[in-house]
Design a protein around this motif. Structure first.
Motif, PDB file in Angstrom:
ATOM      1  N   ALA A 409       0.846  -1.189   0.000  1.00  0.00           N
ATOM      2  CA  ALA A 409       0.000   0.000   0.000  1.00  0.00           C
ATOM      3  C   ALA A 409       0.884   1.243   0.000  1.00  0.00           C
ATOM      4  O   ALA A 409       1.875   1.304   0.728  1.00  0.00           O
ATOM      5  CB  ALA A 409      -0.908  -0.001   1.222  1.00  0.00           C
ATOM      6  N   PRO A 410       0.557   2.250  -0.823  1.00  0.00           N
ATOM      7  CA  PRO A 410       1.369   3.475  -0.849  1.00  0.00           C
ATOM      8  C   PRO A 410       1.227   4.254   0.450  1.00  0.00           C
ATOM      9  O   PRO A 410       0.240   4.121   1.179  1.00  0.00           O
ATOM     10  CB  PRO A 410       0.793   4.244  -2.036  1.00  0.00           C
ATOM     11  CG  PRO A 410      -0.596   3.727  -2.196  1.00  0.00           C
ATOM     12  CD  PRO A 410      -0.555   2.297  -1.783  1.00  0.00           C
ATOM     13  N   THR A 411       2.208   5.078   0.737  1.00  0.00           N
ATOM     14  CA  THR A 411       2.222   5.879   1.957  1.00  0.00           C
ATOM     15  C   THR A 411       1.306   7.086   1.802  1.00  0.00           C
ATOM     16  O   THR A 411       1.447   7.851   0.843  1.00  0.00           O
ATOM     17  CB  THR A 411       3.646   6.360   2.271  1.00  0.00           C
ATOM     18  OG1 THR A 411       4.499   5.228   2.405  1.00  0.00           O
ATOM     19  CG2 THR A 411       3.674   7.175   3.555  1.00  0.00           C
ATOM     20  N   PRO A 412       0.360   7.294   2.712  1.00  0.00           N
ATOM     21  CA  PRO A 412      -0.510   8.478   2.632  1.00  0.00           C
ATOM     22  C   PRO A 412       0.312   9.761   2.743  1.00  0.00           C
ATOM     23  O   PRO A 412       1.380   9.791   3.361  1.00  0.00           O
ATOM     24  CB  PRO A 412      -1.448   8.307   3.833  1.00  0.00           C
ATOM     25  CG  PRO A 412      -1.390   6.849   4.165  1.00  0.00           C
ATOM     26  CD  PRO A 412      -0.005   6.411   3.828  1.00  0.00           C
ATOM     27  N   ARG A 413      -0.202  10.823   2.146  1.00  0.00           N
ATOM     28  CA  ARG A 413       0.431  12.139   2.241  1.00  0.00           C
ATOM     29  C   ARG A 413      -0.449  12.993   3.140  1.00  0.00           C
ATOM     30  O   ARG A 413      -1.479  13.509   2.719  1.00  0.00           O
ATOM     31  CB  ARG A 413       0.626  12.739   0.849  1.00  0.00           C
ATOM     32  CG  ARG A 413       1.507  11.845  -0.016  1.00  0.00           C
ATOM     33  CD  ARG A 413       1.987  12.525  -1.275  1.00  0.00           C
ATOM     34  NE  ARG A 413       0.949  12.733  -2.271  1.00  0.00           N
ATOM     35  CZ  ARG A 413       1.198  13.062  -3.546  1.00  0.00           C
ATOM     36  NH1 ARG A 413       2.453  13.200  -3.959  1.00  0.00           N
ATOM     37  NH2 ARG A 413       0.216  13.241  -4.399  1.00  0.00           N
ATOM     38  N   GLU A 414      -0.012  13.163   4.361  1.00  0.00           N
ATOM     39  CA  GLU A 414      -0.832  13.739   5.427  1.00  0.00           C
ATOM     40  C   GLU A 414      -0.662  15.245   5.523  1.00  0.00           C
ATOM     41  O   GLU A 414       0.448  15.765   5.539  1.00  0.00           O
ATOM     42  CB  GLU A 414      -0.444  13.087   6.758  1.00  0.00           C
ATOM     43  CG  GLU A 414      -1.224  13.560   7.963  1.00  0.00           C
ATOM     44  CD  GLU A 414      -0.806  12.847   9.227  1.00  0.00           C
ATOM     45  OE1 GLU A 414       0.197  13.274   9.845  1.00  0.00           O
ATOM     46  OE2 GLU A 414      -1.460  11.853   9.596  1.00  0.00           O
ATOM     47  N   GLY A 415      -1.781  15.930   5.588  1.00  0.00           N
ATOM     48  CA  GLY A 415      -1.757  17.351   5.866  1.00  0.00           C
ATOM     49  C   GLY A 415      -1.171  18.190   4.747  1.00  0.00           C
ATOM     50  O   GLY A 415      -1.117  17.786   3.583  1.00  0.00           O
ATOM     51  N   VAL A 416      -0.714  19.386   5.090  1.00  0.00           N
ATOM     52  CA  VAL A 416      -0.169  20.313   4.102  1.00  0.00           C
ATOM     53  C   VAL A 416       1.089  19.721   3.474  1.00  0.00           C
ATOM     54  O   VAL A 416       1.930  19.137   4.156  1.00  0.00           O
ATOM     55  CB  VAL A 416       0.117  21.687   4.738  1.00  0.00           C
ATOM     56  CG1 VAL A 416       1.141  21.584   5.876  1.00  0.00           C
ATOM     57  CG2 VAL A 416       0.571  22.685   3.683  1.00  0.00           C
ATOM     58  N   GLN A 417       1.211  19.864   2.155  1.00  0.00           N
ATOM     59  CA  GLN A 417       2.332  19.281   1.429  1.00  0.00           C
ATOM     60  C   GLN A 417       3.218  20.319   0.748  1.00  0.00           C
ATOM     61  O   GLN A 417       4.397  20.069   0.517  1.00  0.00           O
ATOM     62  CB  GLN A 417       1.812  18.304   0.361  1.00  0.00           C
ATOM     63  CG  GLN A 417       1.085  17.104   0.920  1.00  0.00           C
ATOM     64  CD  GLN A 417       2.012  16.167   1.673  1.00  0.00           C
ATOM     65  OE1 GLN A 417       3.075  15.800   1.194  1.00  0.00           O
ATOM     66  NE2 GLN A 417       1.596  15.780   2.874  1.00  0.00           N
ATOM     67  N   GLU A 418       2.668  21.467   0.415  1.00  0.00           N
ATOM     68  CA  GLU A 418       3.427  22.420  -0.385  1.00  0.00           C
ATOM     69  C   GLU A 418       2.862  23.819  -0.161  1.00  0.00           C
ATOM     70  O   GLU A 418       1.636  23.993  -0.111  1.00  0.00           O
ATOM     71  CB  GLU A 418       3.324  22.025  -1.858  1.00  0.00           C
ATOM     72  CG  GLU A 418       4.259  22.753  -2.793  1.00  0.00           C
ATOM     73  CD  GLU A 418       4.222  22.142  -4.190  1.00  0.00           C
ATOM     74  OE1 GLU A 418       5.168  21.429  -4.549  1.00  0.00           O
ATOM     75  OE2 GLU A 418       3.239  22.359  -4.919  1.00  0.00           O
ATOM     76  N   LEU A 419       3.750  24.796  -0.034  1.00  0.00           N
ATOM     77  CA  LEU A 419       3.359  26.197   0.042  1.00  0.00           C
ATOM     78  C   LEU A 419       4.057  26.957  -1.072  1.00  0.00           C
ATOM     79  O   LEU A 419       5.259  26.793  -1.287  1.00  0.00           O
ATOM     80  CB  LEU A 419       3.746  26.803   1.398  1.00  0.00           C
ATOM     81  CG  LEU A 419       3.143  26.161   2.648  1.00  0.00           C
ATOM     82  CD1 LEU A 419       3.627  26.898   3.890  1.00  0.00           C
ATOM     83  CD2 LEU A 419       1.625  26.143   2.582  1.00  0.00           C
ATOM     84  N   VAL A 420       3.305  27.788  -1.768  1.00  0.00           N
ATOM     85  CA  VAL A 420       3.841  28.594  -2.870  1.00  0.00           C
ATOM     86  C   VAL A 420       3.616  30.060  -2.519  1.00  0.00           C
ATOM     87  O   VAL A 420       2.484  30.538  -2.521  1.00  0.00           O
ATOM     88  CB  VAL A 420       3.158  28.241  -4.204  1.00  0.00           C
ATOM     89  CG1 VAL A 420       3.760  29.067  -5.330  1.00  0.00           C
ATOM     90  CG2 VAL A 420       3.288  26.755  -4.494  1.00  0.00           C
ATOM     91  N   ALA A 421       4.700  30.754  -2.204  1.00  0.00           N
ATOM     92  CA  ALA A 421       4.594  32.155  -1.788  1.00  0.00           C
ATOM     93  C   ALA A 421       4.397  33.059  -2.989  1.00  0.00           C
ATOM     94  O   ALA A 421       4.977  32.843  -4.056  1.00  0.00           O
ATOM     95  CB  ALA A 421       5.836  32.558  -1.016  1.00  0.00           C
ATOM     96  N   GLY A 422       3.596  34.078  -2.811  1.00  0.00           N
ATOM     97  CA  GLY A 422       3.373  35.087  -3.838  1.00  0.00           C
ATOM     98  C   GLY A 422       3.307  36.463  -3.212  1.00  0.00           C
ATOM     99  O   GLY A 422       3.698  36.652  -2.050  1.00  0.00           O
ATOM    100  N   ASP A 423       2.801  37.409  -3.940  1.00  0.00           N
ATOM    101  CA  ASP A 423       2.699  38.780  -3.465  1.00  0.00           C
ATOM    102  C   ASP A 423       1.519  38.895  -2.511  1.00  0.00           C
ATOM    103  O   ASP A 423       0.360  38.871  -2.931  1.00  0.00           O
ATOM    104  CB  ASP A 423       2.537  39.726  -4.652  1.00  0.00           C
ATOM    105  CG  ASP A 423       2.666  41.193  -4.266  1.00  0.00           C
ATOM    106  OD1 ASP A 423       2.883  41.484  -3.072  1.00  0.00           O
ATOM    107  OD2 ASP A 423       2.543  42.051  -5.160  1.00  0.00           O
ATOM    108  N   ALA A 424       1.798  38.980  -1.214  1.00  0.00           N
ATOM    109  CA  ALA A 424       0.786  39.085  -0.155  1.00  0.00           C
ATOM    110  C   ALA A 424      -0.131  37.867  -0.117  1.00  0.00           C
ATOM    111  O   ALA A 424      -1.266  37.958   0.349  1.00  0.00           O
ATOM    112  CB  ALA A 424      -0.029  40.364  -0.304  1.00  0.00           C
ATOM    113  N   GLU A 425       0.355  36.735  -0.592  1.00  0.00           N
ATOM    114  CA  GLU A 425      -0.464  35.527  -0.591  1.00  0.00           C
ATOM    115  C   GLU A 425       0.402  34.284  -0.533  1.00  0.00           C
ATOM    116  O   GLU A 425       1.599  34.312  -0.830  1.00  0.00           O
ATOM    117  CB  GLU A 425      -1.356  35.479  -1.836  1.00  0.00           C
ATOM    118  CG  GLU A 425      -0.586  35.352  -3.132  1.00  0.00           C
ATOM    119  CD  GLU A 425      -1.498  35.339  -4.354  1.00  0.00           C
ATOM    120  OE1 GLU A 425      -2.578  35.946  -4.282  1.00  0.00           O
ATOM    121  OE2 GLU A 425      -1.119  34.713  -5.374  1.00  0.00           O
TER     122      GLU A 425
END
Length: 728
Positions: A409-425
């Motif tokens: 069975a593949p390993t679950p990917r739990e919770g937040v995985q990636e953040l992409v910063a932008g202009d005020a976001e």
């Protein structure tokens, strides 16, 4: 359901143009007033007063064979629900069966092939693409409707909507088990046929007869149960060779939705339309259906196998992707169908079907015999009563392309995985969770990095019950490592402030349950001007202060050595790149390093880096030397005026490297600018031993000397096992 399940095999992702955009329509959402704890009934046999009353009083959804002895009065009786009053909360949805991917009308079975001929017939038709097919499915869409295919070189005289392949003999192909003739569902002649045919005239019930009130039996059903629409399955599956008709399937459902806007469309199978690893995803049927059935998810109707031999692939490959699509803002309901075949099936196996389908996935399950004409079953009601939902969602993963019977069975990917910063976001990305009470939605939490309270406590801002959107790289490149099914953008943030972000899944039980993972990632929103600066290439990274970095693999769990972060900046003269790798590695390891640059933003031009169709390079940096790749070759000549510098020295063991490339560099062959005025630039860095980093940029450059900032980026997975990316 009137044909066997096709095998589930892996296929590579394709980058397609949005050729089907002319067919787009606003999504319509899940079944109203139908919950995961509700029960449904499916039955193709004859009806009597007792069965009608039982269906009416015990189920929220009923699927029937409209060519049976059912009447309009019977349908209305069921629809009224237990209170016998139409238009109240306990009304029952009644759907009529129809085959849309195969012509299984009774009349085509008389005399077999001869009855299919028609005066002036232009069929059967064959794949209009080159063979072997090198064109995308998007190329089969023209002028807003699907192409009709090419005439079969083996003959003609049959209806145009029939298809012919393997062997091409001029005779319509048939389902070898059930006898139905395969069709191009998008041919307007086929739509006219399925709309007007009637059981009252001795054929099959058509759309007007099933859902209307003035044609044939005028059943007035609430919608249709769509079968056999998996005729366009990927050719790689090996069951059929008609994937070229996939745009037609979407076109047909769009036409039905237009003509019957208030009716329910329940689709059986066609699961490849909901997986981004197939071209079919570009022609998704999700915007046109309220529900999807997963037939034989765990148990089959075959005497040869009680449980589905492809169950692992169903559970770990297809189910997470289907749940991801189902739980979007305008998603759809998923139900499951299992079989009590063969007669030796045990009660524990039947019980496990409910665990796998309803408890773990949240899909209401009905179990019956293979002919769907057995005694009415009330097992789902009994199971729901005995097993109320008391648990929070469980994280899953959309990454697998295929999971075999013996694969772990593949390993679950739990919770937040990636953040992409932008202009005020900050754009937040996560994968998918499952639960007994669908839909699963997601709660986002964020706080300044200085906040030390537990997730959700004082100092944290909450965005509750979000239905994530599909990130561009998931849509365009398919699922896999580094690509996730959901994203949401947090706005109104403060540039230069580091934020910590978490994502938790919550179900739709009467009293919702939220899981409590503690995964937190950090990112710093930035002003585009932060990326415009001059960097001294001396190995001192202090002048990168304030340039945000994206960490793709914070746990460093993909192998050793690997990259962990990538930074990008520029001034009028140079493009600057900084890459962070694990300790104890040199950027000039055996095999050296490569930097591929797509200077025109067109993946169809230049050298196909790493054999990926998603990246076309015009410029290569290898071990300090530059080579042009505009014509598609690996080395097509040198580069002048590059003014390249790198620190520390490439052979040095280090964790941080920085280098620059002059924006005035020219190709030796014609002195053309390497970085001309352009709409986009993409960069991929192959570090060492298969490790690479990528950044896609859309800087909107008006001239070669314009500032190269305002990065807006999307991840590219080029097939390497170790890689990192910076998304801005």
């Amino acid at each position: 359901m009137k044909r066997p399940c096709l095998p589930s095999l892996a296929s590579s992702a394709f980058a397609l143009t949005a050729a089907a955009s002319a067919l787009a329509q606003a999504p319509i959402g899940r079944l109203a007033d139908f919950e995961s704890s509700d029960s449904y009934h499916i039955y193709y046999g004859s009806w009597d007063a007792t069965r009608i009353a039982d269906a009416r009083d015990n189920f929220r959804l009923v699927v029937l064979e409209p060519s049976s002895n059912i009447t309009a009065a019977d349908v209305a009786n069921i629809q009224r629900g237990p209170d016998l009053t139409a238009g109240t909360a306990d009304d029952v949805l009644v759907l009529g069966y129809i085959s849309l991917g195969e012509d299984n009308r009774p009349e085509i079975f008389d005399g077999m092939n001869d009855i299919l001929t028609i005066p002036g017939g232009e069929g059967p038709r064959v794949d209009p693409r080159d063979f072997p097919a090198t064109e995308t499915l998007a190329s089969t869409v023209s002028a807003g409707i699907p192409t009709l295919g090419d005439p079969s070189p083996g003959g003609t005289g049959y209806a145009r909507f029939y298809v012919d392949d393997d062997p091409v003999d001029g005779i319509p192909d048939r389902n070898s088990e059930f006898g139905g003739a395969y069709v191009n569902a998008g041919d307007p002649q086929w739509y006219a046929t399925v709309k007007s045919m009637t059981a009252l005239s001795g054929s099959n019930a058509g759309l007007d007869e099933i859902m209307g009130t003035s044609v044939g039996k005028a059943l007035g059903c609430d919608g249709i149960f769509i079968d056999t629409l998996e005729t366009p399955a990927p050719n790689s599956f090996g069951g059929t060779m008609y994937e070229w008709t996939a745009p037609g399937a979407q076109y047909l459902l769009k036409e039905i939705r237009t003509d019957f806007p208030d009716k329910v469309l329940l689709l059986n199978r066609g699961l490849f339309f909901f997986s981004p690893n197939f071209e079919h995803y570009q022609f998704s049927l999700a915007p046109y259906v309220q529900a999807v059935m997963f037939e034989s998810y765990y148990t089959t109707n075959s005497d040869a196998s009680v449980t589905n031999p492809t169950f692992n692939d169903n559970k770990y490959n297809f189910a997470p992707k289907i749940n991801a699509e189902a739980n979007r803002e305008n998603g759809f309901t998923v139900i499951a169908l299992g079989y009590d075949e063969p007669s030796t099936i045990t009660q524990p196996t039947k019980d496990q079907d409910f665990i796998e389908s309803t408890e773990l996935q949240g899909w209401p399950l009905y179990r019956t015999n293979r002919s769907l004409d057995d005694a009415m079953r009330f097992t789902s009601q009994a199971w729901n009563t005995a097993n109320p939902d008391s648990d929070p969602p469980v994280w899953d993963t959309t990454a697998p392309l295929f999971v075999g019977e013996l694969d772990p069975a593949p390993t679950p990917r739990e919770g937040v995985q990636e953040l992409v910063a932008g202009d005020a976001e900050i754009t937040v990305r996560w994968d998918v969770a499952r639960d007994q009470s669908q839909p699963v939605l997601y709660n986002l939490y964020y706080a300044e990095d200085s906040v030390v309270t537990a997730i959700g406590d004082a100092g944290w801002t909450q965005v509750m019950r979000v239905a994530g959107e599909a990130p561009a790289n998931y849509v365009e490149e398919g699922s896999g490592a580094g690509r996730y099914a959901n994203e949401y953008t947090l706005t109104g943030l403060v540039n230069g402030v580091t934020y910590q972000v978490a994502v938790r899944a919550e179900d739709s039980a009467p009293t919702p349950h939220e899981e409590t993972n503690t995964v937190v990632l950090t990112a710093m929103p930035f002003s585009p001007a932060d990326l415009y600066r001059t960097i001294t290439i001396d190995g001192d990274m202090s002048d990168w202060l304030g340039v945000p970095a994206y960490v793709n693999d914070p746990n460093n769990d993909g192998g050793t050595p690997e990259g962990t972060a990538l930074y990008l900046a520029n001034d009028d003269d140079y493009l600057y790149v900084r890459v962070t790798i694990e300790a104890g590695a040199a950027i000039q390891a055996p095999g050296g390093y490569n930097v591929f640059v797509d200077t025109d933003g067109d993946s169809g031009t230049g050298f196909t880096a790493f054999g990926s169709p998603n990246f076309g390079s015009e410029l290569l940096l290898q071990n300090g030397g530059f080579y042009q790749q505009r014509g598609g070759g690996f080395n097509e000549g040198g580069i002048s005026n590059a003014d390249f510098a790198i620190a520390p020295a490439p052979a040095t063991q280090a964790t941080d490297y920085e280098f620059r490339i002059s924006r005035s560099a020219t190709y030796d062959s014609d002195s053309a600018n390497v970085f001309p005025a352009m709409a986009s630039l993409r960069l991929v860095m192959d570090l060492f031993d298969g490790g690479f980093a990528s950044v896609d940029t859309l800087p909107n450059l008006p001239s070669v000397n314009a500032p190269l900032y305002n990065f807006a980026t999307a991840t590219s997975d080029l097939g390497h096992s170790e890689w990192m990316t910076l998304d801005r």
